[in-house]
Write an enzyme that holds these catalytic residues in place. Structure first.
Site, PDB file in Angstrom:
ATOM      1  N   ASP A  15       0.843  -1.190   0.000  1.00 21.10           N
ATOM      2  CA  ASP A  15       0.000   0.000   0.000  1.00 21.10           C
ATOM      3  C   ASP A  15       0.885   1.250   0.000  1.00 21.10           C
ATOM      4  OD1 ASP A  15      -2.475   1.528   0.423  1.00 21.10           O
ATOM      5  OD2 ASP A  15      -1.701   1.846   2.450  1.00 21.10           O
ATOM      6  N   ASP A  17      -0.263   5.274   0.822  1.00 16.36           N
ATOM      7  CA  ASP A  17      -0.482   6.292   1.857  1.00 16.36           C
ATOM      8  C   ASP A  17      -0.623   5.638   3.232  1.00 16.36           C
ATOM      9  OD1 ASP A  17      -0.764   8.756   2.968  1.00 16.36           O
ATOM     10  OD2 ASP A  17      -2.700   9.213   2.090  1.00 16.36           O
ATOM     11  N   LYS A 189      -9.244  -2.683  -3.016  1.00 20.61           N
ATOM     12  CA  LYS A 189      -9.306  -3.298  -1.688  1.00 20.61           C
ATOM     13  C   LYS A 189     -10.464  -2.708  -0.873  1.00 20.61           C
ATOM     14  CE  LYS A 189      -5.227  -1.528  -1.346  1.00 20.61           C
ATOM     15  NZ  LYS A 189      -3.934  -1.001  -0.861  1.00 20.61           N
ATOM     16  N   ASP A 212      -1.555  -0.276   6.030  1.00 15.58           N
ATOM     17  CA  ASP A 212      -1.767   0.344   7.341  1.00 15.58           C
ATOM     18  C   ASP A 212      -3.229   0.342   7.762  1.00 15.58           C
ATOM     19  OD1 ASP A 212      -2.268   2.408   5.259  1.00 15.58           O
ATOM     20  OD2 ASP A 212      -2.714   3.665   7.002  1.00 15.58           O
TER      21      ASP A 212
END
Length: 264
Positions: A15, A17, A189, A212
């Site tokens: 991922d 950000d 996702k 995250d």
């Protein structure tokens, strides 16, 4: 030598950000840890739900931040959404695009024809645009009610910014759901197409999904049957992960990407 986490996998689906950067700032050590994984022979793919930027723009941003990467290592939900339509529609089908020019470009690459009106549209592809308004949503509502295939690039309700959380693509998807009583197919996702396509592109047999957010990155990995690593550099916390049912928990939890080169 002792086994490390990366020794168990052949690819990393990472991922952006909150995982490798936060806004305009790099997560400390992220570029170095990913470079070490690449040096060990792992495939690297940056996998983002962001459908508003082109893969080249994403790659350029990563390079500016100090990552050694290229467009070949970027997978976006715009690409996944356009691919889902191409699998289901004849060539040169007309697609109503809610999103940026980057999303339109992905539709064109798949041999489909983008439009901004419901007239003749056999599908709707929805991604985030900061300029999206009522007129565009109204056209999409007409198309969907007329039977158009509807694909949402992602359903992230909020968008993290320097000003705080702002409406994300999922907020506009919710508006169309309310207006049409329909449900879209989802590319990003926590749906599986984006992750599955990234793994397929890398010919990966043992990918590790890294992110995250429990509600997108980790749940996406669970849905795709892939192992996952939750890093605590962004949204979700270790306590939140621990509180999940066992079948929804990440495989590993680490403070940051340095955990890749040891065992958590």
């Amino acid at each position: 030598m002792s086994e490390t986490l990366v020794d168990r996998y052949d690819a990393l689906l990472i991922d952006l950000d909150g995982t490798v950067y936060r806004g305009k700032e790099v997560v400390p050590g992220a570029a170095e840890e990913i470079a070490k994984a690449r040096a060990k022979g792992l495939g690297i793919r940056y996998v983002t739900n962001n459908a508003s930027r082109s893969p080249q723009a994403v790659a350029d941003h990563l390079v500016e931040l100090g990552f050694d990467t290229s467009i070949d290592e970027v997978s976006t939900s715009a690409q996944a959404g356009a691919a889902m339509l191409a699998e289901r529609l004849p060539k040169r089908s007309t697609v109503l695009v809610l999103g940026t020019k980057a999303l339109e470009a992905e539709v064109l690459k798949r041999g489909l024809i983008p439009t901004d009106t419901a007239d003749g549209a056999v599908a709707v592809l929805q991604g985030l645009s900061m300029d999206l308004g009522w007129r565009q949503l109204a056209e999409a509502a007409v198309a969907i009610r007329n039977g158009a295939l509807w694909v949402a690039c992602n359903v992230d309700v909020t968008l993290p910014t320097e000003r705080g959380l702002l409406p994300g693509n999922g907020s506009f998807v919710a508006a169309l759901k309310a207006a049409t009583d329909a449900e879209p197919l989802v590319a990003g996702k926590p749906a599986t197409p984006l992750l599955q396509q990234a793994a397929k592109d890398l010919q990966a047999n043992r990918p590790l999904v890294i992110g995250d957010r429990l509600d997108t990155d980790i749940l996406g990995a669970v849905n795709a049957g892939m192992d996952s690593l939750l890093v605590l550099t962004g949204v979700s916390t270790a306590a939140e992960a621990q509180a999940l049912p066992d079948e929804q928990k990440p495989t590993y939890v680490g403070a940051d990407l340095s955990v890749l080169h040891r065992l958590p």
